[in-house]
Design a protein around this motif. Structure first.
Motif, PDB file in Angstrom:
ATOM      1  N   LYS A  65      31.307   7.936  23.041  1.00 43.75           N
ATOM      2  CA  LYS A  65      29.939   8.425  23.052  1.00 43.75           C
ATOM      3  C   LYS A  65      29.251   8.078  21.739  1.00 43.75           C
ATOM      4  CE  LYS A  65      27.442  12.537  24.554  1.00 43.75           C
ATOM      5  NZ  LYS A  65      27.612  13.945  24.986  1.00 43.75           N
ATOM      6  N   LEU A  70      23.835  10.236  20.383  1.00 40.39           N
ATOM      7  CA  LEU A  70      23.851  11.161  21.518  1.00 40.39           C
ATOM      8  C   LEU A  70      24.563  12.452  21.155  1.00 40.39           C
ATOM      9  CD1 LEU A  70      24.601   8.783  24.542  1.00 40.39           C
ATOM     10  CD2 LEU A  70      22.404   9.680  23.767  1.00 40.39           C
ATOM     11  N   PRO A  73      22.496   8.083  29.452  1.00 37.82           N
ATOM     12  CA  PRO A  73      23.798   8.648  29.066  1.00 37.82           C
ATOM     13  C   PRO A  73      24.618   9.149  30.245  1.00 37.82           C
ATOM     14  CG  PRO A  73      22.064   9.425  27.604  1.00 37.82           C
ATOM     15  CD  PRO A  73      21.381   8.719  28.728  1.00 37.82           C
TER      16      PRO A  73
END
Length: 462
Positions: A215, A219, A25
């Motif tokens: 995103k 996450l 990430p």
């Protein structure tokens, strides 16, 4: 105590349009920020370097299509380009919610590239208005709304600094693309340069679109689970308190301090209209100052080289301002910083620009103006996140574009009237400075009203 997963199931989730899965990430977030920065360099950056084309169009068309007192063809092309740019921020903002950030960026790149390439075949002003004005302007507006808002979905901390870095790309693009365009014109002629730039921009934005990912929801969920776990580790906090704190934290991030869940809710909120009025006025005044600084300097008796240097310093200061002001906004609050910067810009117009009679004072004003006024573009998405959250950010920012079409088109014309009608005895120069200062003053009042509507506590971080 109920499990975190059960608690998470009852909480609102941040809506996303489309996203990609990344194994790392942090690396993905870095890619998004870097791609957004390059998008700013190539999109708004080409608009900021338009002055090179303006000079060529003046030489090519001034005797052919215009007479004394007629509108400059270069100004006509630029005016349409900027107006369509803002108009398409609204259209593209809604498009992002439907087809995703990456595809929207790609469409913008195609319009920008085709518009610039097609301009290389134009022989009349009206043709350039349609290609470099309308089509390329639409592309820039479409690209801008994506790259200016998407990084905030990846970061809950240091958003101001990161958005400032991304928005500094437009200034960097102006500094880089202007000499590149001049080199291409000298080597391949104006028409050849337009075609080359069209291909270059289309390829560049296509690559940028590959990094435009929101995103992933998993996450987001993981991050909020960690937040809840940190709250839950305190034994003195009850289950009800954990749930309340978690809901509040997620609601603010998703829907902002006003907990607005729809476009209609945004439009019905008074905070949106305070923000809209402030942005409409401040953006118009910003362009008037940048357009008039070189002319103003020459009117004071300075050389054209000094005038160009003053304008260049102002543009360069915006790069520094967008990064530093964004960083300070993380510490003091986005709306607070929005108010402080524009109060300082207002004072600089009245107490530096208006009485300026020398090169040194003009340079001080250029630095002050660029440093604080340049923070406008990153402050807009940041304040929108504060007010209405991450949900629908591109659409919410895009809604501000319609008003900017009107003010950015009208304000330079009004300033030009002041300048031409009163400029013969020198009064016109001071009138333009007072005009811009007055616009910034009204914008500052609107920001103050926005700040008070959110919180009347003077030291609150808003």
């Amino acid at each position: 105590m109920k499990s975190t997963n059960q608690l998470m199931a009852r909480l609102p989730k941040i809506g996303v349009t489309r996203s990609f899965s990344f194994s790392n990430p942090k690396a993905a977030a870095a890619i998004v920020v870097f791609a957004s920065f390059i998008g700013m360099v190539l999109g708004p950056g080409i608009t900021n370097s338009y002055g090179v084309f303006e000079e060529e169009y003046e030489n090519r068309f001034s005797n052919k299509d215009t007479g004394k007192g007629a509108l400059s063809p270069a100004i006509a092309i630029a005016s349409v380009h900027v107006s369509v740019n803002y108009l398409f921020t609204t259209i593209a903002g809604a498009l992002c919610e439907r087809i995703g950030m990456g595809l929207t960026t790609f469409i913008g790149g195609v319009m920008l590239g085709v518009g610039s390439f097609a301009a290389g075949f134009c022989t009349e002003v009206w043709q350039l208005v349609l290609t470099q004005g309308v089509l390329a302007g639409a592309g820039v507006g479409t690209i801008f709304i994506v790259v200016s808002t998407i990084p905030t979905s990846w970061f809950s901390k240091n958003q101001g600094f990161l958005i400032g870095v991304v928005h500094s790309g437009s200034g960097v693009g102006g500094l880089m693309l202007a000499p590149l365009t001049r080199f291409l014109i000298n080597k391949y002629t104006l028409m050849g340069a337009l075609k080359i730039m069209g291909v270059f921009l289309a390829i560049g934005i296509t690559l940028v679109s590959l990094g435009m990912a929101t995103k992933p929801e998993e996450l987001v969920d993981q991050e909020e689970e960690e937040n809840i776990d940190r709250i839950s580790t305190n034994d003195s906090v009850s289950e009800h308190k954990v749930s309340t704190l978690a809901k509040k934290r997620m609601s603010v991030r998703s829907f902002g301090v006003r907990d607005v869940h729809s476009t209609g809710g945004v439009l019905r909120s008074q905070e949106f209209w305070y923000l809209n009025i402030a942005v409409m006025l401040a953006e118009a005044a910003f362009y008037v100052v940048l357009f008039f600084l070189p002319v103003y300097a020459i009117g004071l008796g300075l050389t054209s080289e000094q005038g160009a240097l003053i304008a260049g310093v102002a543009n360069g200061a915006t790069i520094v301002g967008r990064i530093t002001i964004g960083y300070i906004a993380d510490l003091s609050g986005n709306i607070n910083m929005f108010f402080i910067t524009h109060l300082l810009v207002t004072l600089s117009c009245f107490f530096l620009w208006f009485p300026a009679k020398s090169f040194m004072i003009m340079m001080v004003f250029a630095c002050t103006f660029g440093l604080f006024a340049g923070s406008l573009t990153p402050m807009v998405p940041l304040c929108s996140v504060t007010l209405f959250g991450q949900n629908g950010l591109a659409n919410n920012v895009g809604l501000l574009g319609i008003g900017m079409v009107l003010t950015t088109s009208a304000a330079p014309v009004v300033a030009r009237v002041f300048y031409e009608k009163l400029g013969q005895n020198g009064a016109g120069y001071g009138t333009v400075a007072l005009f811009c200062g007055g616009i910034y003053f009204l914008a500052t009042l609107s920001i103050f009203a926005l700040r008070m509507s959110v919180s009347r506590k003077p030291w609150a971080k808003i």
